[in-house]
Design a protein around this motif. Structure first.
Motif, PDB file in Angstrom:
ATOM      1  N   LEU A 278       0.832   4.213  -2.884  1.00 54.24           N
ATOM      2  CA  LEU A 278       0.701   5.647  -2.642  1.00 54.24           C
ATOM      3  C   LEU A 278       1.862   6.409  -3.276  1.00 54.24           C
TER       4      LEU A 278
ATOM      5  N   SER B 164      -3.454   0.164  -5.069  1.00 60.86           N
ATOM      6  CA  SER B 164      -3.831  -0.263  -3.722  1.00 60.86           C
ATOM      7  C   SER B 164      -4.654  -1.549  -3.784  1.00 60.86           C
TER       8      SER B 164
ATOM      9  N   ALA C 211       1.249   6.640  -6.968  1.00 56.83           N
ATOM     10  CA  ALA C 211       0.168   7.586  -7.255  1.00 56.83           C
ATOM     11  C   ALA C 211       0.640   9.031  -7.109  1.00 56.83           C
ATOM     12  N   VAL C 212       1.459   9.300  -6.111  1.00 54.92           N
ATOM     13  CA  VAL C 212       1.998  10.657  -5.934  1.00 54.92           C
ATOM     14  C   VAL C 212       2.926  11.012  -7.098  1.00 54.92           C
TER      15      VAL C 212
ATOM     16  N   PHE D 121       7.302   3.777   0.258  1.00 55.87           N
ATOM     17  CA  PHE D 121       6.705   4.935  -0.422  1.00 55.87           C
ATOM     18  C   PHE D 121       7.730   5.615  -1.332  1.00 55.87           C
TER      19      PHE D 121
ATOM     20  N   TRP E 162      -4.031   5.460  -7.508  1.00 59.18           N
ATOM     21  CA  TRP E 162      -3.991   5.040  -6.106  1.00 59.18           C
ATOM     22  C   TRP E 162      -4.932   3.868  -5.860  1.00 59.18           C
TER      23      TRP E 162
ATOM     24  N   LEU F  15       0.824  -1.207   0.000  1.00 59.77           N
ATOM     25  CA  LEU F  15       0.000   0.000   0.000  1.00 59.77           C
ATOM     26  C   LEU F  15       0.863   1.263   0.000  1.00 59.77           C
ATOM     27  N   ALA F  16       2.008   1.210   0.677  1.00 60.57           N
ATOM     28  CA  ALA F  16       2.922   2.349   0.677  1.00 60.57           C
ATOM     29  C   ALA F  16       3.513   2.561  -0.715  1.00 60.57           C
TER      30      ALA F  16
END
Length: 216
Positions: free
Chosen positions: A45, A172, A48-49, A122, A168, A41-42
């Motif tokens: 994200l 995810s 997505a960023v 991340f 995201w 999940l990190a």
């Protein structure tokens, strides 16, 4: 074409690009197979960023200016391809370690998830996406072709948020499915083969980008 229709078209093109096998997809699969849901999940994200920033820079013209400036373009291309090679070599080394040491992948997802932590995951996701030269070209090409110059600021903002949310949710969801108890047991068994496949993918793409840079 209405703005709503254009948003739907952009969303479709973007989603097709996301689900196509590539470094982002491979990174989620590889990280989740080793480190479990939290790391996956990190990574999602971070990716997505990275896409959020790519979209923002493309719609404001910054990415186009970077691409047109030879020194900046070369610097980003070298940095991106080198990072992909770094990921690829790391994955291939993990595979080699496994086949040399039978219990090299004996860690549980929970234990291995503590290696590096969510912040590290991340960062890896963000760097993989933002330094990918092919992603830079993709966003410039798609957005310059589909988004009219006269588009309002509110429409461009909607595109930026839309691209971020779709990315995201997709990554995810992929990490979540791959980290369910049943899937995790299967993923851990095939983890060395996932590493091998991802290692080949990363090194092939990274080497190809560098080779293309040297020959152009």
């Amino acid at each position: 074409m209405s703005e709503l229709h254009l948003l739907f078209t952009l969303a479709t093109v973007h989603f097709v690009g996301l689900v196509s096998p590539g470094p982002d997809f491979a990174l989620v699969v590889q990280s989740t197979s080793h480190h479990g849901r939290r790391a996956g999940l990190a990574i999602a994200l971070g990716l997505a960023v990275g896409i959020f920033l790519h979209t923002l820079l493309s719609l404001t013209g910054v990415s186009y200016l970077i691409q047109q400036h030879p020194i900046l373009d070369v610097a980003i291309t070298v940095a991106g391809s080198s990072y992909l090679l770094y990921l690829g070599i790391g994955a291939l080394r993990a595979t080699w370690h496994y086949f040399r040491h039978t219990h090299g992948y004996a860690q549980t997802p929970k234990a291995s998830a503590n290696i590096g932590g969510s912040r590290s995951a991340f960062t890896r996701g963000f760097m993989t996406n933002i330094l990918n030269p092919k992603a830079l070209v993709f966003f410039i090409s798609v957005l310059s072709a589909l988004v009219p110059v006269t588009a309002s600021t509110s429409f461009k903002f909607s595109v930026i948020i839309l691209f971020f949310v779709i990315a995201w949710i997709w990554f995810s969801a992929l990490a979540w499915v791959l980290s369910t108890a049943t899937m995790q047991r299967h993923m851990l068994r095939i983890a060395p083969y996932i590493d091998a496949l991802c290692g080949v993918l990363f090194t092939t793409i990274g080497s190809g980008i560098l080779l293309n840079l040297l020959t152009r």
